[in-house]
Scaffold this motif. Structure first.
Motif, PDB file in Angstrom:
ATOM      1  N   THR A   5      79.835  27.760-129.360  1.00 30.82           N
ATOM      2  CA  THR A   5      78.989  28.348-128.307  1.00 30.82           C
ATOM      3  C   THR A   5      77.778  29.071-128.870  1.00 30.82           C
ATOM      4  O   THR A   5      77.051  29.727-128.128  1.00 30.82           O
ATOM      5  N   LYS A   6      77.559  28.975-130.174  1.00 26.10           N
ATOM      6  CA  LYS A   6      76.419  29.655-130.793  1.00 26.10           C
ATOM      7  C   LYS A   6      75.201  28.747-130.725  1.00 26.10           C
ATOM      8  O   LYS A   6      75.279  27.550-131.032  1.00 26.10           O
ATOM      9  N   CYS A   7      74.029  29.273-130.356  1.00 24.80           N
ATOM     10  CA  CYS A   7      72.757  28.525-130.309  1.00 24.80           C
ATOM     11  C   CYS A   7      72.217  28.407-131.724  1.00 24.80           C
ATOM     12  O   CYS A   7      72.099  29.408-132.447  1.00 24.80           O
ATOM     13  N   SER A   8      71.886  27.178-132.160  1.00 26.69           N
ATOM     14  CA  SER A   8      71.388  26.958-133.515  1.00 26.69           C
ATOM     15  C   SER A   8      69.967  27.460-133.709  1.00 26.69           C
ATOM     16  O   SER A   8      69.450  27.472-134.820  1.00 26.69           O
ATOM     17  N   ILE A   9      69.330  27.904-132.617  1.00 27.63           N
ATOM     18  CA  ILE A   9      67.947  28.418-132.717  1.00 27.63           C
ATOM     19  C   ILE A   9      67.951  29.930-132.902  1.00 27.63           C
ATOM     20  O   ILE A   9      67.377  30.466-133.856  1.00 27.63           O
ATOM     21  N   CYS A  10      68.646  30.652-131.975  1.00 24.33           N
ATOM     22  CA  CYS A  10      68.666  32.119-132.051  1.00 24.33           C
ATOM     23  C   CYS A  10      69.912  32.658-132.734  1.00 24.33           C
ATOM     24  O   CYS A  10      70.004  33.860-132.991  1.00 24.33           O
ATOM     25  N   LEU A  11      70.914  31.727-133.035  1.00 34.04           N
ATOM     26  CA  LEU A  11      72.168  32.072-133.714  1.00 34.04           C
ATOM     27  C   LEU A  11      72.977  33.110-132.939  1.00 34.04           C
ATOM     28  O   LEU A  11      73.741  33.877-133.516  1.00 34.04           O
ATOM     29  N   GLN A  12      72.784  33.152-131.604  1.00 34.64           N
ATOM     30  CA  GLN A  12      73.554  34.046-130.736  1.00 34.64           C
ATOM     31  C   GLN A  12      74.313  33.193-129.715  1.00 34.64           C
ATOM     32  O   GLN A  12      74.072  31.984-129.597  1.00 34.64           O
ATOM     33  N   LEU A  13      75.266  33.842-129.011  1.00 32.26           N
ATOM     34  CA  LEU A  13      75.945  33.107-127.952  1.00 32.26           C
ATOM     35  C   LEU A  13      74.921  32.607-126.936  1.00 32.26           C
ATOM     36  O   LEU A  13      73.987  33.327-126.586  1.00 32.26           O
ATOM     37  N   MET A  14      75.115  31.364-126.524  1.00 28.45           N
ATOM     38  CA  MET A  14      74.110  30.732-125.666  1.00 28.45           C
ATOM     39  C   MET A  14      74.034  31.429-124.301  1.00 28.45           C
ATOM     40  O   MET A  14      75.039  31.856-123.747  1.00 28.45           O
ATOM     41  N   THR A  15      72.809  31.455-123.804  1.00 21.38           N
ATOM     42  CA  THR A  15      72.525  31.953-122.464  1.00 21.38           C
ATOM     43  C   THR A  15      71.868  30.844-121.678  1.00 21.38           C
ATOM     44  O   THR A  15      70.845  30.299-122.100  1.00 21.38           O
TER      45      THR A  15
END
Length: 454
Positions: A5-15
């Protein structure tokens, strides 16, 4: 699960996760910012590349990944229940600091020695505290709502009061305008009458002088002819001629003043109506010879009221149908004013009438029958007794009514002396007979004649 569930762009949980055809997902906002910064040769064909595998896709093929969003929310919920410092579950609650802690935190210096409790045990207590706080806030919200409604109500009441005050001011100024208009007509009429009277006297003097001038010219012509005649003709009857000429004399008319009477003080009329009216105030007493047998007069004849039993007295001057009485004093000229205390009476007629009005028959009280009066016929319903009657919408109930008669001008006016405002003026009349104050009484409505100065 966290890695998935981690975004490969911001490296945070996706929103708001967005899913590509290639299977990769990113935050919607992250992808939007990258696509804005990058330039692709396929942009004119509406084609873009995946930031992770660079697979080409069309913008319309982007789809929201609901399942991934639900998973993200679940992970966030798990994170809330774990200690950020130790990664352990937050199973304890520090009562002193009112903070969720794990077992490791309990032995740290920050919470060592503090009162702690299991989350399940302490939850109900704080739930009750929160419910109490919620109840208080709801009470405050209701109070705020009620105060807001009350404020709106006060605003409406205030606007209504302002509107009523505006109407009252307008009404009072309208009455004052009417009063001044009537006074203007009265003074102009008096001025015109003064002009006619003075001119008539001057015309009479001029005619008399013209007549004497003609006689003098004839006498002068006769003497001139004798002086130019022969001696015999000059001396013939000379004695009679001299006697006649000596008898001729000039009678000069009495000088006629062409000075105007003092003008009305307009500012006084404007600023003090009561003071102006009371300059003409007359003392009015009630005539016992005209009083109806159902009425009784006071000792000083300044008050009348309804009697319980009819008095059997025969007098042709008495009113036998209308329960009325006249004033003793009659008016044949000039300006006169008197006041009547009507108090809280519920029905009465007051005004002036001809001295010889019919008193033994039933008739309408109106100018055609010799009456100029106003009437209160039920609570706060006033009319001028014209034909037909004229309604008088008074804003304030008069406790004292003033009646003003200008005999020469033919005007009868009424005033609310509680406020000094004009009530009504009858159309102009031409009075030739004696007028007397007129009063009609009804049960529980005594009237009192106010002496001058009260």
């Amino acid at each position: 699960m966290r890695e998935e569930t981690k975004c490969s762009i911001c490296l945070q949980l996706m929103t708001e996760a967005v899913n590509f055809d290639c299977g990769h997902s990113f935050c919607h906002l992250c992808l939007k910012n990258i696509l804005k910064k990058c330039y692709f040769s396929e942009m004119t064909l509406k084609k873009y590349c995946c930031p992770q595998c660079e697979a080409v896709f069309q913008k319309v093929s982007l789809q929201q990944n609901k399942q991934l969003e639900n998973l993200t929310e679940a992970i966030k919920g798990i994170d809330l229940e774990k200690c950020k410092k130790h990664g352990e579950e937050l199973q304890l609650f520090c009562v002193d600091d009112e903070q969720l802690i794990c077992w490791c935190c309990e032995w740290m210096s920050q919470h060592r020695g503090h009162v702690t409790a299991l989350v399940e045990d302490i939850c109900q207590d704080y739930k009750e505290k929160l419910q109490k706080a919620l109840t208080k806030l709801r009470d405050l919200e209701n109070k705020c709502k009620n105060v807001k409604l009350f404020t709106r109500l006060r605003m409406a009441i205030w606007e209504e009061k302002i509107e009523l005050r505006k109407q009252k001011i307008h009404s009072e100024f309208e009455k004052l305008h009417n009063f001044l208009h009537e006074e203007e007509k009265s003074y102009l009429w008096r001025l015109e009458k003064e002009k006619e009277q003075t001119l008539r006297k001057l015309w009479d003097n001029e005619a008399n002088l013209e007549k004497q001038s003609h006689e003098l010219k004839n006498c002068i012509l006769e003497l001139e002819e004798r002086c130019q005649a022969s001696a015999h003709k000059l001396l013939q009857d000379v004695k009679d001629t001299l006697i006649r000429s000596s008898a001729v004399n000039l009678e000069l008319p009495e000088p006629i003043s062409v000075e105007l009477h003092p003008l009305c003080n307009v500012s006084e009329l404007y600023f003090d109506v009561k003071k102006m009216l009371r300059r003409y105030q007359a003392t009015v007493t009630l005539d016992p010879d005209t009083v109806h047998n159902k009425l009784v007069l006071s000792k000083y004849q300044d008050q009348a009221a309804h009697r319980s039993k009819m008095e059997k007295l025969k007098n042709l001057k008495r009113f036998r149908v209308l329960r009325s009485v006249l004033g003793c004093k009659g008016f044949t000229s000039g300006r006169h004013y008197f006041e009547v205390d009507v108090g809280e009476g519920s029905r009465w007629d007051i005004g002036v009438c001809l001295k010889n009005v019919q008193r033994d028959i039933s008739m309408e009280v109106e100018p055609s029958t010799g009456f100029w009066a106003i009437r209160l016929y039920k609570e706060n319903h006033y009319v001028a007794l014209t034909s037909p009657q004229t309604p008088l919408p008074l804003r304030e109930k008069p406790l004292v009514v003033g009646i003003f008669l200008d005999y020469e001008a033919g005007l009868v006016s009424f005033y609310n002396m509680s406020t000094g405002s004009h009530i009504f003026t009858f159309p102009q009349n031409s009075f030739t007979e004696t007028l007397k104050p007129y009063f009609c009484f009804f049960r529980c409505s005594p009237l009192f004649m106010l002496p001058p100065g009260e």
